[in-house]
Design a protein around this motif. Structure first.
Motif, PDB file in Angstrom:
ATOM      1  N   ALA A  15       5.886 -37.191  19.292  1.00 45.86           N
ATOM      2  CA  ALA A  15       5.873 -37.114  20.646  1.00 45.86           C
ATOM      3  C   ALA A  15       5.541 -36.683  21.012  1.00 45.86           C
ATOM      4  O   ALA A  15       4.473 -37.013  22.410  1.00 45.86           O
ATOM      5  N   VAL A  16       5.711 -35.057  21.079  1.00 41.78           N
ATOM      6  CA  VAL A  16       5.509 -34.225  21.715  1.00 41.78           C
ATOM      7  C   VAL A  16       3.869 -34.744  22.292  1.00 41.78           C
ATOM      8  O   VAL A  16       3.202 -34.277  23.121  1.00 41.78           O
ATOM      9  N   ALA A  17       3.051 -35.031  20.725  1.00 47.70           N
ATOM     10  CA  ALA A  17       1.643 -34.456  20.978  1.00 47.70           C
ATOM     11  C   ALA A  17       0.582 -35.851  21.175  1.00 47.70           C
ATOM     12  O   ALA A  17      -0.250 -35.920  22.114  1.00 47.70           O
ATOM     13  N   ALA A  18       1.773 -37.322  21.796  1.00 51.86           N
ATOM     14  CA  ALA A  18       1.426 -38.169  22.984  1.00 51.86           C
ATOM     15  C   ALA A  18       1.888 -37.795  23.936  1.00 51.86           C
ATOM     16  O   ALA A  18       0.456 -38.374  25.136  1.00 51.86           O
ATOM     17  N   ALA A  19       2.083 -37.281  24.216  1.00 54.03           N
ATOM     18  CA  ALA A  19       3.463 -36.880  25.527  1.00 54.03           C
ATOM     19  C   ALA A  19       2.112 -35.560  26.473  1.00 54.03           C
ATOM     20  O   ALA A  19       2.294 -35.438  27.429  1.00 54.03           O
ATOM     21  N   ALA A  20       1.985 -34.802  25.386  1.00 51.81           N
ATOM     22  CA  ALA A  20       0.754 -33.328  25.389  1.00 51.81           C
ATOM     23  C   ALA A  20      -0.434 -34.382  25.846  1.00 51.81           C
ATOM     24  O   ALA A  20      -1.161 -34.157  26.972  1.00 51.81           O
ATOM     25  N   LYS A  21      -1.320 -34.974  25.727  1.00 49.55           N
ATOM     26  CA  LYS A  21      -2.667 -36.339  25.735  1.00 49.55           C
ATOM     27  C   LYS A  21      -2.428 -37.051  26.924  1.00 49.55           C
ATOM     28  O   LYS A  21      -3.532 -37.293  27.439  1.00 49.55           O
ATOM     29  N   ASP A  22      -1.432 -38.205  26.940  1.00 53.05           N
ATOM     30  CA  ASP A  22      -1.203 -38.577  27.805  1.00 53.05           C
ATOM     31  C   ASP A  22      -0.407 -38.853  29.155  1.00 53.05           C
ATOM     32  O   ASP A  22       1.180 -37.911  28.897  1.00 53.05           O
ATOM     33  N   ASP A  23       0.200 -39.328  29.790  1.00 58.07           N
ATOM     34  CA  ASP A  23       0.617 -39.173  31.279  1.00 58.07           C
ATOM     35  C   ASP A  23       1.821 -40.297  30.399  1.00 58.07           C
ATOM     36  O   ASP A  23       1.368 -41.442  31.231  1.00 58.07           O
ATOM     37  N   VAL A  24       2.477 -39.947  29.938  1.00 55.41           N
ATOM     38  CA  VAL A  24       3.510 -41.198  28.827  1.00 55.41           C
ATOM     39  C   VAL A  24       4.899 -40.971  29.482  1.00 55.41           C
ATOM     40  O   VAL A  24       4.557 -39.162  29.110  1.00 55.41           O
ATOM     41  N   LEU A  25       6.286 -41.508  29.159  1.00 49.71           N
ATOM     42  CA  LEU A  25       7.233 -41.026  28.914  1.00 49.71           C
ATOM     43  C   LEU A  25       7.285 -41.036  28.027  1.00 49.71           C
ATOM     44  O   LEU A  25       7.618 -42.922  28.104  1.00 49.71           O
ATOM     45  N   ILE A  26       8.400 -41.116  26.833  1.00 48.18           N
ATOM     46  CA  ILE A  26       8.294 -41.494  25.708  1.00 48.18           C
ATOM     47  C   ILE A  26      10.453 -40.957  25.624  1.00 48.18           C
ATOM     48  O   ILE A  26      10.949 -40.159  25.505  1.00 48.18           O
ATOM     49  N   THR A  27      10.597 -42.350  24.920  1.00 49.58           N
ATOM     50  CA  THR A  27      11.948 -42.355  24.620  1.00 49.58           C
ATOM     51  C   THR A  27      12.275 -42.647  22.658  1.00 49.58           C
ATOM     52  O   THR A  27      11.400 -43.500  22.837  1.00 49.58           O
ATOM     53  N   LEU A  28      12.584 -42.353  22.193  1.00 51.56           N
ATOM     54  CA  LEU A  28      13.327 -42.523  20.842  1.00 51.56           C
ATOM     55  C   LEU A  28      14.302 -43.938  20.867  1.00 51.56           C
ATOM     56  O   LEU A  28      15.656 -43.821  21.223  1.00 51.56           O
ATOM     57  N   GLY A  29      13.921 -44.850  20.278  1.00 52.71           N
ATOM     58  CA  GLY A  29      14.890 -45.758  19.943  1.00 52.71           C
ATOM     59  C   GLY A  29      15.113 -45.841  18.664  1.00 52.71           C
ATOM     60  O   GLY A  29      13.882 -45.442  17.494  1.00 52.71           O
ATOM     61  N   ILE A  30      16.568 -47.161  18.579  1.00 54.50           N
ATOM     62  CA  ILE A  30      17.220 -46.428  17.357  1.00 54.50           C
ATOM     63  C   ILE A  30      16.864 -48.109  17.309  1.00 54.50           C
ATOM     64  O   ILE A  30      18.059 -48.800  17.948  1.00 54.50           O
TER      65      ILE A  30
END
Lengths: 358, 358
Positions: free
Chosen positions: A132-147
């Motif tokens: 998730a960190v790698a993705a957030a570093a690359k793009d302007d995205v807000l990521i949440t973990l889903g269960i």
């Protein structure tokens, strides 16, 4: 491990659904809830040991819990312990930490996590966070973990995502607050809903941009006083800032409104341990389905959760599906199916018996 | 008030059916069970204040409770506190007191009473005792007080009497040990059975005569050592005597065998308070049928008895017909209908967890 990765642990709650064990002067996150020898907060901090350098871990808590946090996490410097004068829900808490960290490292990628969740599969957690960190570093995205939900739990928020199997990080379609049982069952059946873990990953500039757009009254407060952050003036500024912030969650204020929200599915043995039932669910049972943390003698007793002080012998006869919890000056016995009443008990205890009991 | 009237209060029991409230180091009779400000023992002693002079009241207890008795009844001289080295049931206890008092006053009329019963109608009690004492002074009779049963209680012994309406003191036909429920119901229906209160009245020579005839192995022990009674040698003699006495009740050893036993019916608001249910029965209930002695918040809770320390808030939800009792280091939750298991709990607590819990 990336020096641009920062962790913000939110440790200001009082865990009222877990009363009488969680108390205003000693909330759940400071307890060794699972009996492992570590508090929830200590477990949470340790979970990030392979994810970022120790000096990049920040804890936001209520000023009343400063000494508890520093005693349990002595490795933290004073600048890593952020003290809220008053709880204002997650949006002001995240704004505070984000503005502060952005001044230390404008390229920071943030992981924001509650201090009182349990994660059984720690290696999966590490891998998911790094992804998730790698993705957030690359793009302007807000990521949440889903269960992936295992039951129609009405205590969690749900996230509906667009199920594109070619993508591991899924675009979010809708956020839903805690549903009723009928709706929760529909979500479970549909297969494209996951529980919102409340663990977020984003670049610090992405979240600040979202604050400016959707919670500008909060971003303005922090931008105006930004020069005080990371200085001896910080605490005075924060006291003023919090008096101006309204109480609002990051989910309601930002996540439900922006269109660059993504969810990363994480099969990591997660529980928010928010309630007695979740503690019951996650623990090993005896042959009669009881979860026991205490000194007990049981007779005709099934499917109960017992959490009582070691020094007291607890004799239970003929109880089925109950919570039996004693902590400090409160004993509670309540049907497991009625645990949503715990908040009512707590309010009554305070109004009818006094603040010492909450 | 007659100077020939003597009272023997038996205060050596440990009240095990009342565990965890009644404990080996602080049994029921020393507790203020009813919350009146007096212990059961103190209430029992006060009940005799209009019946005999204070110097005629004797308490028989275990040597371990000497200081408890003397603290609670400071008006007693050392010679009025009889110390048993070990409990041997009621027959040796009554023999000891009877021989000792017979040497102080060979014309003594004795009232023998347990220390842990409750009598609500104290004036009726005084009148009944005086009537029984007068009868015992006149004739060679052994009198017990009988209680008209209000329910088919299986925890009491029953007495069948010959119902001659011309006589207020009825001749006893049979003694029956604790019956099963079916038998208890038959006794209740028949109308000529009463509960055996365990309160006895007789002239000291009548009971000594009965000992010589039916429990001669006990009377021989005490007659042989009688010269030690009321002297500094008494305690040494008693230690030896008790090591030779077998464990036997006065009911089994004498009352069931002799033919001069009479019962005086006494409607005196009596309960032996031997069990949690008897405590429940005798107390006032709240609007949901709960008997509460403690600091509580109740939700959907009915027909329970709660006895917990004042300093602990007890929150109960969804309990019906339970005992909730906390004392010192033990908490017990048990269905009221299963209270006969308390002895099993106590035995298990001792064998599995240690003697500190009993």
């Amino acid at each position: 491990m990336d020096n641009n990765t920062y962790v913000v642990i939110m440790a200001g709650g009082i865990g009222s659904r877990f009363w009488p064990f969680s108390r205003t002067n000693y909330p759940k996150q400071f307890h060794d809830v699972l009996g492992t020898g570590e508090s929830m907060l200590q477990m949470t901090a340790r979970r990030f040991k392979d994810i970022c350098p120790p000096e990049n871990i920040f804890v936001v808590t209520n000023k009343d819990y400063e000494s508890l946090v520093k005693a349990q996490l002595p490795q933290l410097s004073d600048n890593q312990v952020l003290l809220e004068p008053v709880g204002r829900n997650t949006a002001p808490c995240i704004a505070y930490a984000s503005y502060k960290i952005s001044l230390l490292n404008p390229n920071a990628n943030l992981v924001v996590a509650p201090s009182d969740h349990v994660v059984l599969k720690e290696q999966v957690f590490t891998d998911v966070i790094n992804k998730a960190v790698a993705a957030a570093a690359k793009d302007d995205v807000l990521i949440t973990l889903g269960i992936t939900p295992s039951r129609p739990d009405t205590g969690y928020g749900y996230i509906q995502y667009i199920n594109d199997e070619t993508k591991s990080i899924k675009k979010v379609k809708t956020f839903t607050e805690k549903p009723n049982l009928e709706l929760a069952q529909m979500f479970l059946n549909s297969g494209d809903f996951v529980w919102n873990s409340g663990i977020f990953i984003w670049n610090v500039q992405s979240i600040l941009r979202a604050f400016r757009q959707y919670l500008s009254e909060i971003s303005e407060i922090f931008e105006e006083g930004a020069s005080a952050l990371n200085t001896p003036e910080e605490q005075n500024f924060i006291t003023r800032a919090y008096s101006q912030c309204r109480n609002i969650s990051i989910d309601y204020g930002i996540m439900e409104k922006v269109d660059n929200v993504y969810v990363l599915l994480a099969d990591m043995g997660w529980s928010d341990l928010g309630t007695w039932n979740s503690l019951y669910t996650i623990n090993n049972k005896d042959e009669n389905g009881n979860v026991i943390d205490g000194e007990v003698l049981l007779y005709e007793t099934r499917d109960c959760i017992v959490k009582t002080p070691k020094e007291r012998l607890v004799v239970l006869q003929g109880l089925e599906d109950y919570i039996v919890a004693e902590y400090d000056n409160v004993l509670m016995i309540c049907k497991k199916s009625e645990e949503q009443k715990v908040k009512e008990f707590m309010a009554d205890a305070k109004s009818k018996k006094g603040a010492d009991y909450i």
